[in-house]
Design an enzyme around this catalytic site. Sequence first.
Site, PDB file in Angstrom:
ATOM      1  N   ASP A  10      49.393  49.619 143.770  1.00  0.00           N
ATOM      2  CA  ASP A  10      48.810  50.334 142.636  1.00  0.00           C
ATOM      3  C   ASP A  10      48.860  51.829 142.940  1.00  0.00           C
ATOM      4  O   ASP A  10      48.311  52.280 143.950  1.00  0.00           O
ATOM      5  CB  ASP A  10      47.365  49.850 142.487  1.00  0.00           C
ATOM      6  CG  ASP A  10      46.641  50.511 141.334  1.00  0.00           C
ATOM      7  OD1 ASP A  10      47.090  51.553 140.831  1.00  0.00           O
ATOM      8  OD2 ASP A  10      45.587  49.968 140.951  1.00  0.00           O
ATOM      9  N   ILE A  11      49.494  52.584 142.091  1.00  0.00           N
ATOM     10  CA  ILE A  11      49.684  54.016 142.361  1.00  0.00           C
ATOM     11  C   ILE A  11      48.346  54.765 142.436  1.00  0.00           C
ATOM     12  O   ILE A  11      48.246  55.783 143.124  1.00  0.00           O
ATOM     13  CB  ILE A  11      50.650  54.656 141.327  1.00  0.00           C
ATOM     14  CG1 ILE A  11      51.201  55.976 141.859  1.00  0.00           C
ATOM     15  CG2 ILE A  11      49.984  54.831 139.956  1.00  0.00           C
ATOM     16  CD1 ILE A  11      52.422  56.490 141.135  1.00  0.00           C
ATOM     17  N   ASN A  24      52.474  59.502 128.026  1.00  0.00           N
ATOM     18  CA  ASN A  24      53.185  59.621 126.750  1.00  0.00           C
ATOM     19  C   ASN A  24      52.953  61.037 126.242  1.00  0.00           C
ATOM     20  O   ASN A  24      52.127  61.767 126.786  1.00  0.00           O
ATOM     21  CB  ASN A  24      52.749  58.551 125.743  1.00  0.00           C
ATOM     22  CG  ASN A  24      51.273  58.630 125.452  1.00  0.00           C
ATOM     23  OD1 ASN A  24      50.755  59.675 125.062  1.00  0.00           O
ATOM     24  ND2 ASN A  24      50.581  57.528 125.663  1.00  0.00           N
ATOM     25  N   GLY A  32      49.395  50.857 130.932  1.00  0.00           N
ATOM     26  CA  GLY A  32      50.148  50.891 132.184  1.00  0.00           C
ATOM     27  C   GLY A  32      49.594  51.873 133.191  1.00  0.00           C
ATOM     28  O   GLY A  32      48.386  51.952 133.413  1.00  0.00           O
ATOM     29  N   ASP A  34      49.378  55.085 133.036  1.00  0.00           N
ATOM     30  CA  ASP A  34      48.539  56.082 132.366  1.00  0.00           C
ATOM     31  C   ASP A  34      47.088  55.591 132.266  1.00  0.00           C
ATOM     32  O   ASP A  34      46.138  56.308 132.645  1.00  0.00           O
ATOM     33  CB  ASP A  34      49.131  56.290 130.962  1.00  0.00           C
ATOM     34  CG  ASP A  34      48.788  57.631 130.357  1.00  0.00           C
ATOM     35  OD1 ASP A  34      48.156  58.447 131.046  1.00  0.00           O
ATOM     36  OD2 ASP A  34      49.151  57.854 129.190  1.00  0.00           O
ATOM     37  N   THR A 123      59.926  52.102 132.900  1.00  0.00           N
ATOM     38  CA  THR A 123      60.317  50.692 133.063  1.00  0.00           C
ATOM     39  C   THR A 123      59.254  49.704 132.571  1.00  0.00           C
ATOM     40  O   THR A 123      59.421  48.493 132.728  1.00  0.00           O
ATOM     41  CB  THR A 123      60.642  50.357 134.535  1.00  0.00           C
ATOM     42  OG1 THR A 123      59.431  50.522 135.308  1.00  0.00           O
ATOM     43  CG2 THR A 123      61.740  51.243 135.086  1.00  0.00           C
ATOM     44  N   GLY A 124      58.170  50.225 131.998  1.00  0.00           N
ATOM     45  CA  GLY A 124      57.124  49.344 131.466  1.00  0.00           C
ATOM     46  C   GLY A 124      57.255  49.241 129.964  1.00  0.00           C
ATOM     47  O   GLY A 124      58.264  48.743 129.442  1.00  0.00           O
ATOM     48  N   VAL A 125      56.252  49.765 129.288  1.00  0.00           N
ATOM     49  CA  VAL A 125      56.217  49.739 127.818  1.00  0.00           C
ATOM     50  C   VAL A 125      57.477  50.382 127.219  1.00  0.00           C
ATOM     51  O   VAL A 125      57.943  49.957 126.153  1.00  0.00           O
ATOM     52  CB  VAL A 125      54.959  50.484 127.321  1.00  0.00           C
ATOM     53  CG1 VAL A 125      54.954  50.654 125.815  1.00  0.00           C
ATOM     54  CG2 VAL A 125      53.701  49.744 127.766  1.00  0.00           C
ATOM     55  N   TYR A 126      58.075  51.354 127.902  1.00  0.00           N
ATOM     56  CA  TYR A 126      59.235  52.054 127.348  1.00  0.00           C
ATOM     57  C   TYR A 126      60.556  51.315 127.552  1.00  0.00           C
ATOM     58  O   TYR A 126      61.615  51.792 127.130  1.00  0.00           O
ATOM     59  CB  TYR A 126      59.316  53.492 127.899  1.00  0.00           C
ATOM     60  CG  TYR A 126      58.310  54.436 127.244  1.00  0.00           C
ATOM     61  CD1 TYR A 126      57.421  53.981 126.263  1.00  0.00           C
ATOM     62  CD2 TYR A 126      58.246  55.778 127.590  1.00  0.00           C
ATOM     63  CE1 TYR A 126      56.495  54.829 125.667  1.00  0.00           C
ATOM     64  CE2 TYR A 126      57.325  56.645 126.987  1.00  0.00           C
ATOM     65  CZ  TYR A 126      56.457  56.164 126.026  1.00  0.00           C
ATOM     66  OH  TYR A 126      55.563  57.015 125.434  1.00  0.00           O
TER      67      TYR A 126
END
Length: 169
Positions: A10-11, A24, A32, A34, A123-126
């Site tokens: 986890d970052i 975004n 994600g 964010d 690489t997630g929602v986008y």
Amino acid sequence: MTTLTLVQGDITRQSVDAIVNAANSSLLGGGGVDGAIHRRGGPAILEACRALRARHYGKGLPTGQAVATTAGELDARWVIHTVGPVHSTTEDRSALLASCYRESLRIADELGARTVAFPAISTGVYGWPMDDGARIAVETVRTADTAVTEVRFVLFDDTAYAAFAQQTD
Ligand code: ADP
């Protein structure tokens, strides 16, 4: 000389000078990475983002650019927010994805950050395919002209870790 390291996790749990957020363009939070950053970092980050929107980015932060705020309660000095491109099958947006990594490192240099943690931007929602996202991330960081000494890619799951490992061995 920049060392690339890979960790799975986890970052928001990283101890580094700067944590990069896959933001975004509104800078006002999302899901994600964010969402996780704002949850764990506390309200100071959102407050700083609101101020940036009001003063400099009325229309939002453009895709491919980066901007820094406080890291609030995270174990870092700064969060660098960058807006990845939404993946498209009809248009090649890889230059914008590369720009996210390059611009984030440029901001890190301006701040004097030496250790920087990145997620796998877009690489997630986008929707960016993980293998291609990993290739662009690693290539861009490897060829960047920066004083950052450690770039740590923080990958959320096995698949992401494997994709980045393949690019770095
Ligand atoms: P984007 O909108 O740029 O696609 P996301 O935050 O949806 O950004 O996803 C980017 C990548 O980060 C995805 O691979 C996702 O699995 C991963 N991710 C999500 N949460 C975390 C987290 N807390 N730490 C590290 N990586 C994360």
